[in-house]
Design a protein around this motif. Structure first.
Motif, PDB file in Angstrom:
ATOM      1  N   VAL A   1       0.902  -1.097   0.053  1.00  0.00           N
ATOM      2  CA  VAL A   1       0.001  -0.221  -0.022  1.00  0.00           C
ATOM      3  C   VAL A   1       0.917   1.200   0.012  1.00  0.00           C
ATOM      4  N   SER A   2       0.681   1.889  -1.143  1.00  0.00           N
ATOM      5  CA  SER A   2       1.698   3.268  -1.056  1.00  0.00           C
ATOM      6  C   SER A   2       0.871   4.312  -0.685  1.00  0.00           C
ATOM      7  N   LEU A   3       1.821   5.423  -0.356  1.00  0.00           N
ATOM      8  CA  LEU A   3       1.173   7.037  -0.184  1.00  0.00           C
ATOM      9  C   LEU A   3       1.961   7.934  -1.314  1.00  0.00           C
ATOM     10  N   VAL A   4       1.391   8.292  -2.032  1.00  0.00           N
ATOM     11  CA  VAL A   4       1.656   9.132  -3.163  1.00  0.00           C
ATOM     12  C   VAL A   4       1.601  10.457  -2.999  1.00  0.00           C
ATOM     13  N   ASN A   5       2.503  11.492  -2.774  1.00  0.00           N
ATOM     14  CA  ASN A   5       2.191  12.965  -2.567  1.00  0.00           C
ATOM     15  C   ASN A   5       1.832  13.346  -4.097  1.00  0.00           C
ATOM     16  N   LYS A   6       0.346  13.871  -4.151  1.00  0.00           N
ATOM     17  CA  LYS A   6       0.203  14.488  -5.469  1.00  0.00           C
ATOM     18  C   LYS A   6       0.523  15.925  -5.480  1.00  0.00           C
ATOM     19  N   LYS A   7       0.304  16.724  -4.355  1.00  0.00           N
ATOM     20  CA  LYS A   7       1.001  18.174  -4.497  1.00  0.00           C
ATOM     21  C   LYS A   7       0.875  18.348  -2.894  1.00  0.00           C
ATOM     22  N   ASP A   8       1.025  19.665  -2.528  1.00  0.00           N
ATOM     23  CA  ASP A   8       0.945  19.962  -1.076  1.00  0.00           C
ATOM     24  C   ASP A   8      -0.120  20.064  -0.317  1.00  0.00           C
ATOM     25  N   THR A   9      -1.408  19.688  -1.308  1.00  0.00           N
ATOM     26  CA  THR A   9      -2.774  19.640  -0.606  1.00  0.00           C
ATOM     27  C   THR A   9      -3.185  18.383  -0.737  1.00  0.00           C
TER      28      THR A   9
END
Length: 176
Positions: free
Chosen positions: A46-54
């Motif tokens: 299970v991955s957590l991907v930062n899309k943008k600051d929000t």
């Protein structure tokens, strides 16, 4: 959460990808989604991907995601498919409770109106809203239904005003 803020893709043509987009202002919800997906898919990363600051995407690959959720990847947007509620949710009252919790945490809101706490759920899928209202009624809650015509179709809003704090507590709805 997946029915509210999720989507399914098949980028590598081997396994489906479930991606749930989360607002970065709600780290508790993000952590709960990650924990739940690790339970449902214990053998998958299970991955957590930062899309943008929000925003973040919580993502998992699995060959059976389409079967589990009953969506048809090739049929387009969820609201156009009028996706059905997976039948397995009715097998256990706890599944139903968590289903309603996830819907309110993704497509719902908790707010104050003239000093009173309110909660609502907004969806283009009438079946989902009717399901929530029906199950809430069986538990002694009263939700009202309103509709609004928009360019994407009819938007349905289920709202609970009376006894909303008990409703929020029962379903453990957390917007944090």
């Amino acid at each position: 959460m997946a029915i509210g803020d999720g989507n399914i893709s098949n980028p590598n043509k081997k396994a489906y990808r479930l991606r749930i987009t989360c607002d970065a202002r709600y780290p508790g919800i993000i952590h709960r989604i990650v924990a739940c997906l690790k339970i449902v898919f214990p053998k998958n990363k299970v991955s957590l991907v930062n899309k943008k600051d929000t925003a973040f995407d919580v993502s998992v690959y699995n060959k059976k995601i389409n079967e589990i959720f009953g969506w048809k990847l090739e049929s387009g947007k969820k609201y156009k498919q009028k996706i059905a509620i997976p039948k397995w949710i009715d097998f256990n009252p706890e599944y139903t409770r968590f289903f309603i919790k996830g819907l309110f945490e993704s497509d719902g809101s908790i707010y104050k109106d003239r000093g009173y706490t309110m909660a609502n759920l907004v969806s283009y899928n009438k079946e989902i809203v009717d399901y929530v209202i029906t199950h809430a009624i069986t538990l002694g809650f009263r939700l009202s239904l309103s509709t609004h015509q928009e360019k994407n179709g009819v938007k349905y809003t289920a709202r609970i005003a009376k006894d909303s704090l008990r409703f929020i507590e029962y379903f453990d709805i957390q917007k944090n």
